[in-house]
Motif scaffolding. Structure first.
Motif, PDB file in Angstrom:
ATOM      1  N   SER A  90      -1.841  -4.962  11.013  1.00  0.00           N
ATOM      2  CA  SER A  90      -1.129  -5.095   9.746  1.00  0.00           C
ATOM      3  C   SER A  90      -1.192  -6.526   9.230  1.00  0.00           C
ATOM      4  O   SER A  90      -1.358  -7.470   9.995  1.00  0.00           O
ATOM      5  CB  SER A  90       0.338  -4.706   9.926  1.00  0.00           C
ATOM      6  OG  SER A  90       0.444  -3.428  10.470  1.00  0.00           O
ATOM      7  N   LEU A  91      -1.035  -6.643   7.929  1.00  0.00           N
ATOM      8  CA  LEU A  91      -0.974  -7.942   7.276  1.00  0.00           C
ATOM      9  C   LEU A  91       0.284  -8.018   6.433  1.00  0.00           C
ATOM     10  O   LEU A  91       0.770  -7.006   5.936  1.00  0.00           O
ATOM     11  CB  LEU A  91      -2.181  -8.138   6.344  1.00  0.00           C
ATOM     12  CG  LEU A  91      -3.555  -8.213   6.973  1.00  0.00           C
ATOM     13  CD1 LEU A  91      -4.622  -8.225   5.889  1.00  0.00           C
ATOM     14  CD2 LEU A  91      -3.687  -9.450   7.827  1.00  0.00           C
ATOM     15  N   ALA A  92       0.793  -9.222   6.247  1.00  0.00           N
ATOM     16  CA  ALA A  92       1.868  -9.468   5.300  1.00  0.00           C
ATOM     17  C   ALA A  92       1.215 -10.139   4.099  1.00  0.00           C
ATOM     18  O   ALA A  92       0.660 -11.234   4.219  1.00  0.00           O
ATOM     19  CB  ALA A  92       2.934 -10.360   5.912  1.00  0.00           C
ATOM     20  N   ALA A  93       1.238  -9.485   2.947  1.00  0.00           N
ATOM     21  CA  ALA A  93       0.552  -9.992   1.763  1.00  0.00           C
ATOM     22  C   ALA A  93       1.556 -10.402   0.701  1.00  0.00           C
ATOM     23  O   ALA A  93       2.614  -9.793   0.560  1.00  0.00           O
ATOM     24  CB  ALA A  93      -0.387  -8.934   1.213  1.00  0.00           C
ATOM     25  N   CYS A  94       1.198 -11.446  -0.045  1.00  0.00           N
ATOM     26  CA  CYS A  94       2.026 -11.937  -1.144  1.00  0.00           C
ATOM     27  C   CYS A  94       1.175 -12.000  -2.400  1.00  0.00           C
ATOM     28  O   CYS A  94       0.063 -12.525  -2.375  1.00  0.00           O
ATOM     29  CB  CYS A  94       2.549 -13.337  -0.854  1.00  0.00           C
ATOM     30  SG  CYS A  94       3.483 -13.496   0.629  1.00  0.00           S
ATOM     31  N   PHE A  95       1.731 -11.492  -3.475  1.00  0.00           N
ATOM     32  CA  PHE A  95       1.059 -11.566  -4.769  1.00  0.00           C
ATOM     33  C   PHE A  95       1.814 -12.490  -5.724  1.00  0.00           C
ATOM     34  O   PHE A  95       1.259 -12.934  -6.712  1.00  0.00           O
ATOM     35  CB  PHE A  95       0.928 -10.178  -5.383  1.00  0.00           C
ATOM     36  CG  PHE A  95       0.170  -9.228  -4.504  1.00  0.00           C
ATOM     37  CD1 PHE A  95      -1.211  -9.261  -4.441  1.00  0.00           C
ATOM     38  CD2 PHE A  95       0.842  -8.316  -3.712  1.00  0.00           C
ATOM     39  CE1 PHE A  95      -1.909  -8.400  -3.619  1.00  0.00           C
ATOM     40  CE2 PHE A  95       0.148  -7.445  -2.889  1.00  0.00           C
ATOM     41  CZ  PHE A  95      -1.223  -7.483  -2.843  1.00  0.00           C
ATOM     42  N   THR A  96       3.078 -12.742  -5.408  1.00  0.00           N
ATOM     43  CA  THR A  96       3.903 -13.607  -6.246  1.00  0.00           C
ATOM     44  C   THR A  96       4.622 -14.622  -5.362  1.00  0.00           C
ATOM     45  O   THR A  96       4.743 -14.441  -4.146  1.00  0.00           O
ATOM     46  CB  THR A  96       4.953 -12.807  -7.035  1.00  0.00           C
ATOM     47  OG1 THR A  96       5.861 -12.209  -6.112  1.00  0.00           O
ATOM     48  CG2 THR A  96       4.301 -11.746  -7.907  1.00  0.00           C
ATOM     49  N   LEU A  97       5.139 -15.640  -6.005  1.00  0.00           N
ATOM     50  CA  LEU A  97       5.877 -16.680  -5.298  1.00  0.00           C
ATOM     51  C   LEU A  97       7.176 -16.124  -4.710  1.00  0.00           C
ATOM     52  O   LEU A  97       7.587 -16.507  -3.613  1.00  0.00           O
ATOM     53  CB  LEU A  97       6.169 -17.836  -6.262  1.00  0.00           C
ATOM     54  CG  LEU A  97       6.522 -19.173  -5.665  1.00  0.00           C
ATOM     55  CD1 LEU A  97       5.483 -19.625  -4.658  1.00  0.00           C
ATOM     56  CD2 LEU A  97       6.669 -20.204  -6.764  1.00  0.00           C
ATOM     57  N   VAL A 102      10.530 -14.366   0.083  1.00  0.00           N
ATOM     58  CA  VAL A 102      11.150 -13.269   0.845  1.00  0.00           C
ATOM     59  C   VAL A 102      10.569 -13.223   2.260  1.00  0.00           C
ATOM     60  O   VAL A 102      11.303 -13.031   3.234  1.00  0.00           O
ATOM     61  CB  VAL A 102      10.949 -11.915   0.115  1.00  0.00           C
ATOM     62  CG1 VAL A 102      11.334 -10.752   1.004  1.00  0.00           C
ATOM     63  CG2 VAL A 102      11.746 -11.887  -1.176  1.00  0.00           C
ATOM     64  N   LEU A 103       9.252 -13.435   2.382  1.00  0.00           N
ATOM     65  CA  LEU A 103       8.641 -13.482   3.719  1.00  0.00           C
ATOM     66  C   LEU A 103       9.219 -14.618   4.543  1.00  0.00           C
ATOM     67  O   LEU A 103       9.507 -14.453   5.726  1.00  0.00           O
ATOM     68  CB  LEU A 103       7.123 -13.670   3.616  1.00  0.00           C
ATOM     69  CG  LEU A 103       6.271 -12.447   3.404  1.00  0.00           C
ATOM     70  CD1 LEU A 103       4.803 -12.847   3.347  1.00  0.00           C
ATOM     71  CD2 LEU A 103       6.486 -11.423   4.479  1.00  0.00           C
ATOM     72  N   GLU A 104       9.406 -15.773   3.920  1.00  0.00           N
ATOM     73  CA  GLU A 104       9.977 -16.910   4.633  1.00  0.00           C
ATOM     74  C   GLU A 104      11.409 -16.627   5.075  1.00  0.00           C
ATOM     75  O   GLU A 104      11.813 -17.010   6.168  1.00  0.00           O
ATOM     76  CB  GLU A 104       9.954 -18.169   3.764  1.00  0.00           C
ATOM     77  CG  GLU A 104       8.612 -18.839   3.718  1.00  0.00           C
ATOM     78  CD  GLU A 104       8.678 -20.193   3.067  1.00  0.00           C
ATOM     79  OE1 GLU A 104       8.151 -21.137   3.659  1.00  0.00           O
ATOM     80  OE2 GLU A 104       9.264 -20.299   1.972  1.00  0.00           O
ATOM     81  N   GLU A 105      12.167 -15.936   4.249  1.00  0.00           N
ATOM     82  CA  GLU A 105      13.544 -15.590   4.626  1.00  0.00           C
ATOM     83  C   GLU A 105      13.555 -14.637   5.811  1.00  0.00           C
ATOM     84  O   GLU A 105      14.397 -14.739   6.695  1.00  0.00           O
ATOM     85  CB  GLU A 105      14.279 -14.953   3.448  1.00  0.00           C
ATOM     86  CG  GLU A 105      14.637 -15.909   2.342  1.00  0.00           C
ATOM     87  CD  GLU A 105      15.231 -15.198   1.145  1.00  0.00           C
ATOM     88  OE1 GLU A 105      15.629 -14.015   1.281  1.00  0.00           O
ATOM     89  OE2 GLU A 105      15.286 -15.814   0.069  1.00  0.00           O
ATOM     90  N   HIS A 106      12.615 -13.704   5.816  1.00  0.00           N
ATOM     91  CA  HIS A 106      12.594 -12.680   6.859  1.00  0.00           C
ATOM     92  C   HIS A 106      12.007 -13.190   8.173  1.00  0.00           C
ATOM     93  O   HIS A 106      12.518 -12.887   9.251  1.00  0.00           O
ATOM     94  CB  HIS A 106      11.810 -11.460   6.362  1.00  0.00           C
ATOM     95  CG  HIS A 106      11.918 -10.285   7.271  1.00  0.00           C
ATOM     96  ND1 HIS A 106      11.021 -10.059   8.290  1.00  0.00           N
ATOM     97  CD2 HIS A 106      12.819  -9.281   7.345  1.00  0.00           C
ATOM     98  CE1 HIS A 106      11.355  -8.960   8.938  1.00  0.00           C
ATOM     99  NE2 HIS A 106      12.442  -8.468   8.389  1.00  0.00           N
ATOM    100  N   TYR A 107      10.910 -13.950   8.111  1.00  0.00           N
ATOM    101  CA  TYR A 107      10.194 -14.359   9.321  1.00  0.00           C
ATOM    102  C   TYR A 107      10.402 -15.815   9.720  1.00  0.00           C
ATOM    103  O   TYR A 107       9.891 -16.253  10.737  1.00  0.00           O
ATOM    104  CB  TYR A 107       8.690 -14.115   9.147  1.00  0.00           C
ATOM    105  CG  TYR A 107       8.327 -12.654   9.090  1.00  0.00           C
ATOM    106  CD1 TYR A 107       8.310 -11.882  10.237  1.00  0.00           C
ATOM    107  CD2 TYR A 107       7.998 -12.059   7.883  1.00  0.00           C
ATOM    108  CE1 TYR A 107       7.971 -10.550  10.189  1.00  0.00           C
ATOM    109  CE2 TYR A 107       7.655 -10.722   7.823  1.00  0.00           C
ATOM    110  CZ  TYR A 107       7.642  -9.972   8.979  1.00  0.00           C
ATOM    111  OH  TYR A 107       7.302  -8.656   8.930  1.00  0.00           O
TER     112      TYR A 107
END
Length: 125
Positions: A90-97, A102-107
């Motif tokens: 799996s990958l964690a993908a970001c399309f917007t800032l 949100v990824l930084e908050e979670h991980y």
């Protein structure tokens, strides 16, 4: 342990029928969707990989490998691994800032040097 040839023949016939039924159902699935059989098999393999990833995440937890960021055009992707260090498909993908934050908050916080690259790419949309 010896197996009589008639027993072996019955066993082989049983497996052959099961195999034939499975192959025919896959061919039928490919035909009704107008796809090659290889695409159907790849999709089934991918589904199996995703299910295994979910089991690994649930059992061991997950984290992002921040250092292996993949930046393409205006998309950013980070590989995932379990807390034991096993790489996931799996990958964690970001399309917007906002998705990146949100990824930084979670991980947890992304390292500064990588975060600046990601923010530059995602803010230039």
């Amino acid at each position: 342990m010896t197996v009589r040839t008639t027993e072996l023949g019955l066993v082989m016939r049983y497996f052959s029928k099961r195999y034939k039924k499975k192959i025919n159902s896959l061919l039928h699935l490919a035909k009704i969707n107008d796809l090659p059989l290889s695409v159907v098999l790849d999709a089934l393999k991918g589904r199996s990989d995703i299910k295994q990833d979910k089991r690994n995440k649930r059992h061991n937890g997950e984290c992002i490998v921040w250092n292996e960021v993949d930046i393409r055009h205006s998309t950013v992707a980070f590989p995932l691994e379990t807390l034991n260090g096993k790489r996931l498909n799996s990958l964690a993908a970001c399309f917007t800032l906002e998705q990146f934050h949100v990824l930084e908050e979670h991980y947890g916080q992304c390292p500064k040097n990588i975060a600046t690259k990601v923010i530059d790419v995602l803010s230039t949309k």
